[in-house]
Design an enzyme around this catalytic site. Structure first.
Site, PDB file in Angstrom:
ATOM      1  N   HIS A   1       0.825  -1.212   0.000  1.00 12.07           N
ATOM      2  CA  HIS A   1       0.000   0.000   0.000  1.00 12.07           C
ATOM      3  C   HIS A   1       0.858   1.261   0.000  1.00 12.07           C
ATOM      4  CE1 HIS A   1       0.848   0.959   4.220  1.00 12.07           C
ATOM      5  NE2 HIS A   1       0.704  -0.339   4.471  1.00 12.07           N
TER       6      HIS A   1
ATOM      7  N   GLU B   1      -1.692  -6.712   7.490  1.00 14.25           N
ATOM      8  CA  GLU B   1      -0.373  -6.465   8.060  1.00 14.25           C
ATOM      9  C   GLU B   1      -0.179  -7.369   9.278  1.00 14.25           C
ATOM     10  OE1 GLU B   1       2.608  -6.008   8.181  1.00 14.25           O
ATOM     11  OE2 GLU B   1       2.866  -3.856   7.834  1.00 14.25           O
TER      12      GLU B   1
END
EC number: 5.4.2.11
Length: 250
Positions: free
Chosen positions: A11, A89
């Site tokens: 990202h 994550e």
């Protein structure tokens, strides 16, 4: 020889990347720079002639919005997408929300490096009554207590990423579909370690820059032949170095 390509994108810069805070499963959005990085990634992919049949991302908006911006630049906003918490994550436990440099000043650079990059090292755990515990978040309502982390090492992140790769993503590649994955620094490090059969010491030093397409090429047996970033090599190296320096005391 038939070559299959896979594109990975971390990202773009998030609001907490910009503030140098441990993010983990906390759902922060992209910064303005992060949006620009995501759009630039899409432009790079378009310039190189990439298009896709299917996309994967996490359930965190910084990855989802990165994917949206990439696909928008490719004029593929219609693309089918599967979102999975298994691409989230790594969970940073009780460190989530803390400033990395301030944490390094308190505990030392080496301890923070181990928390950030050590293979089997877990940060301090969250308690289940902590508001940051994912059991309080409706997007994880169908997960069991055993699946919900209170902290994670990279090794534990691998334990969820690699089965998802083998059971869900790889079969789609094998069917001939062109796939892009928009995810996170550590979920992508987990996958890269597996694909490249990297040792624990090697993965400690691997830093994946934000918003830069990473292309993997596979042979007919779906073994990696090579991988490379798209874009300016010097700029990419500088971004990777900046990621490495986030956990150091000022």
């Amino acid at each position: 020889m038939a070559v299959t390509k896979l594109v990975l994108v971390r990202h773009g810069e998030s609001q907490w990347n910009n503030e140098n805070r441990f993010t983990g499963w906390y759902d922060v959005d992209l910064s303005e720079k992060g949006v620009s990085e995501a759009k630039a990634a899409g432009k790079l992919l378009k310039a190189e002639g990439f298009s896709f049949d299917f996309a994967y991302t996490s359930v965190l908006k910084r990855a989802i919005h990165t994917l949206w911006n990439v696909l928008d630049e490719l004029d593929q906003a219609w693309l089918p997408v599967e979102k999975s918490w298994k691409l989230n994550e790594r969970h940073y436990g009780a460190l989530q929300g803390l400033n990395k440099a301030e944490t390094a000043e308190k505990y030392g650079d080496e301890q923070v490096k181990q928390w950030r990059r050590g293979f089997a090292v877990t940060p301090p755990e969250l308690t289940k009554d902590d508001e940051r515990y994912p059991g309080h978040d409706p997007r994880y309502a169908k997960l069991t207590d055993a699946e919900l982390p209170t902290t994670e090492s990279l090794a534990l992140t691998i334990d969820r990423v690699v089965p998802y790769w083998n059971e869900t993503i790889l079969p789609r590649l094998k069917s001939g579909e062109r796939v892009i994955i928009a995810a996170h620094g550590n979920s992508l490090r987990a996958l890269v370690k597996y694909l490249d059969n990297m040792g624990e010491d090697e993965i400690l030093e691997l830093n994946i820059p934000t918003g830069v397409p990473l292309v993997y090429e596979f042979d007919e047996n779906f073994k990696p032949i090579k991988h490379y970033y798209l874009g300016n090599a010097e700029e990419i190296a500088a971004k990777a170095a900046a990621v490495a320096n986030q956990g150091k005391a000022k």
